[in-house]
Design a protein around this motif. Structure first.
Motif, PDB file in Angstrom:
ATOM      1  N   ASP A   1       0.423  -1.314  -0.306  1.00 16.67           N
ATOM      2  CA  ASP A   1      -0.396   0.080  -0.350  1.00 16.67           C
ATOM      3  C   ASP A   1       0.841   1.159   0.264  1.00 16.67           C
ATOM      4  OD1 ASP A   1      -3.017  -0.673   0.459  1.00 16.67           O
ATOM      5  OD2 ASP A   1      -2.000  -1.845   2.009  1.00 16.67           O
TER       6      ASP A   1
ATOM      7  N   GLU B   1       0.296   4.707  -0.757  1.00 11.54           N
ATOM      8  CA  GLU B   1      -0.493   5.625  -2.153  1.00 11.54           C
ATOM      9  C   GLU B   1       0.500   7.191  -1.490  1.00 11.54           C
ATOM     10  OE1 GLU B   1      -3.805   5.971   0.104  1.00 11.54           O
ATOM     11  OE2 GLU B   1      -4.378   3.595   0.055  1.00 11.54           O
TER      12      GLU B   1
ATOM     13  N   GLY C   1      -3.101  12.309  -0.812  1.00 18.48           N
ATOM     14  CA  GLY C   1      -4.300  11.485  -2.871  1.00 18.48           C
ATOM     15  C   GLY C   1      -5.071  13.349  -2.235  1.00 18.48           C
TER      16      GLY C   1
ATOM     17  N   ASP D   1       1.152  -2.318  -6.253  1.00 18.51           N
ATOM     18  CA  ASP D   1       0.617  -1.099  -5.816  1.00 18.51           C
ATOM     19  C   ASP D   1      -0.484  -0.907  -5.400  1.00 18.51           C
ATOM     20  OD1 ASP D   1       0.818   0.999  -4.084  1.00 18.51           O
ATOM     21  OD2 ASP D   1       1.310   2.355  -5.633  1.00 18.51           O
TER      22      ASP D   1
ATOM     23  N   ALA E   1      -3.136   0.269  -5.316  1.00 19.26           N
ATOM     24  CA  ALA E   1      -3.712   2.504  -5.592  1.00 19.26           C
ATOM     25  C   ALA E   1      -4.032   2.426  -6.791  1.00 19.26           C
ATOM     26  CB  ALA E   1      -2.384   3.183  -5.198  1.00 19.26           C
ATOM     27  N   PRO E   2      -4.898   2.900  -7.180  1.00 18.18           N
ATOM     28  CA  PRO E   2      -5.434   4.259  -6.973  1.00 18.18           C
ATOM     29  C   PRO E   2      -6.735   4.054  -5.839  1.00 18.18           C
ATOM     30  CG  PRO E   2      -6.134   3.904  -9.140  1.00 18.18           C
ATOM     31  CD  PRO E   2      -5.423   3.099  -9.028  1.00 18.18           C
ATOM     32  N   MET E   3      -7.068   4.755  -5.414  1.00 17.83           N
ATOM     33  CA  MET E   3      -8.554   4.732  -4.003  1.00 17.83           C
ATOM     34  C   MET E   3      -9.244   5.325  -4.837  1.00 17.83           C
ATOM     35  SD  MET E   3      -8.684   5.455  -0.453  1.00 17.83           S
ATOM     36  CE  MET E   3      -9.337   7.308  -0.760  1.00 17.83           C
TER      37      MET E   3
ATOM     38  N   ARG F   1      -7.566  10.697   1.589  1.00 20.25           N
ATOM     39  CA  ARG F   1      -6.764   9.797   1.583  1.00 20.25           C
ATOM     40  C   ARG F   1      -7.880  10.309  -0.551  1.00 20.25           C
ATOM     41  NH1 ARG F   1      -7.494   4.576   3.823  1.00 20.25           N
ATOM     42  NH2 ARG F   1      -6.382   3.864   1.658  1.00 20.25           N
TER      43      ARG F   1
ATOM     44  N   TYR G   1      -8.771  11.206  -3.699  1.00 22.46           N
ATOM     45  CA  TYR G   1      -8.427  12.441  -5.035  1.00 22.46           C
ATOM     46  C   TYR G   1      -9.387  13.222  -5.021  1.00 22.46           C
ATOM     47  CZ  TYR G   1      -5.561   8.329  -5.767  1.00 22.46           C
ATOM     48  OH  TYR G   1      -4.080   7.459  -6.189  1.00 22.46           O
TER      49      TYR G   1
END
Length: 337
Positions: A69, A71, A89, A122, A124-126, A141, A143
């Motif tokens: 993780d 981020e 983010g 990874d 991500a992305p969340m 976190r 975006y």
């Protein structure tokens, strides 16, 4: 048809910066599809490289997925003094029209850090879209607070990671942004109606459904399945994730050891497979829990094997990068990061 080299449908953690004798033997016997690292596993770059090599040696697969993780902000397993600190983010929201370029550049730099030590996935992305009153587990976190902004920056992050030779994992499908509690600690229940979920929460996942990997949400959506969290719900996975959202990549659970889930670990894993999960994820490295999960873990076969193969086929060597220039440009956007 399976063989002694067929991986099992599980991703596991380990206890420290070096594998124990027990872990080596267990992983060799079980053959997990992949592994995940946390801060407890991160030493110097040389130690991380040795650990990722050791993990792959136990399963005999040079491309075995090793996840982390990374981020930025409060969710960053690799950081100073050996790696840069990256912003959360939410800090990209203030960058205006140039945010997507900088988000992608940051992801490309993270991918360099990860691939350099043998990490090729990874988490991500969340893509969660927070709403007023939701728990801070998503918070900064995210975006953005609109689906459009999350889609724009999430796509940029995913593409930046892949340009650096690292696969992205979109999370937490079909959406964690409305949760009013932390699923690490309790089971969130979301009571929004189906139309609102479709209009907002599901949109980023639909827009990025072409990506190779996704992680489920330990969240109950009462409009979809009032009894089971998405991770364990055949209806949510079949009708929403695979149906409305249209995600046909490899679907993994969020961590089975989170307190949002209850009951014996063998049954948690079995329930996830019954619901349609391809691969379960267990993160804390506790051997007793991993052995219980293993009791319910099948070989990675059928559609799950197809999706896993398709995901790994999207791994590519990193694009060329002027590292010093890229870091200078990124750092200039966040002078106090």
């Amino acid at each position: 048809m399976t063989s002694a080299s067929t991986p099992r449908a599980v991703i596991l953690g380990c206890s420290g910066t070096v594998l124990t004798t027990e872990e080596r033997a267990f992983f060799r016997d079980l053959r997990p599809w992949g592994f995940i690292l946390f801060k407890r596993n991160i030493g110097t770059p040389e130690e991380v490289r040795a650990l990722t090599a050791s993990l792959r040696e136990t399963v005999g697969r040079a491309d075995a997925p090793i996840l982390i993780d990374q981020e930025g902000g409060r969710v960053q397993r690799m950081g100073p003094p050996h790696w840069p600190k990256y912003p959360a983010g939410g800090r990209f929201r203030a960058l205006g029209d140039g945010a997507a370029e900088i988000a992608g550049l940051g992801a490309r730099l993270m991918a360099h850090d990860l691939s350099d030590v043998g990490i090729n996935v990874d988490c991500a992305p969340m893509l969660d879209v927070p709403v007023a009153g939701s728990d801070n587990i998503i918070g900064d976190r995210a975006y953005g607070d609109t689906p459009e902004r999350v889609i724009e920056l999430g796509r940029a992050v995913a593409e930046g990671l892949m340009a650096g030779g690292v696969l992205p994992v979109i999370k937490h499908i079909p959406g964690h942004g409305r949760a009013t509690c932390d699923s690490h600690l309790d089971l969130p229940v979301v009571e929004a109606d189906r139309e609102e979920l479709s209009r907002s929460d599901f949109r980023p996942f639909r827009a990025l459904a072409d990506l190779p990997l996704a992680m489920s949400a330990h969240v109950v959506f009462t409009a979809l399945d009032p009894e089971r969290p998405a991770t364990l719900s055949e209806r949510v996975i079949g009708e929403i994730v695979r149906g409305e959202i249209g995600f046909d990549g490899l679907l993994m659970t969020d961590d089975l050891s989170m307190h949002a889930l209850q009951g014996p670990f063998r049954e948690r894993a079995a329930a996830a497979y019954r619901a349609g999960i391809d691969v379960v994820l267990h993160c804390n490295g506790r051997m007793d829990e991993m052995r219980a999960v293993a009791e319910a873990t099948p070989d990675l076969a059928g559609e799950g094997a197809r999706r896993a193969e398709a995901a790994l086929a999207r791994l590519a060597p990193p694009d060329a990068l002027d590292l010093a220039a890229a870091r200078a440009r990124f750092d200039a956007a966040f002078p106090t990061a």
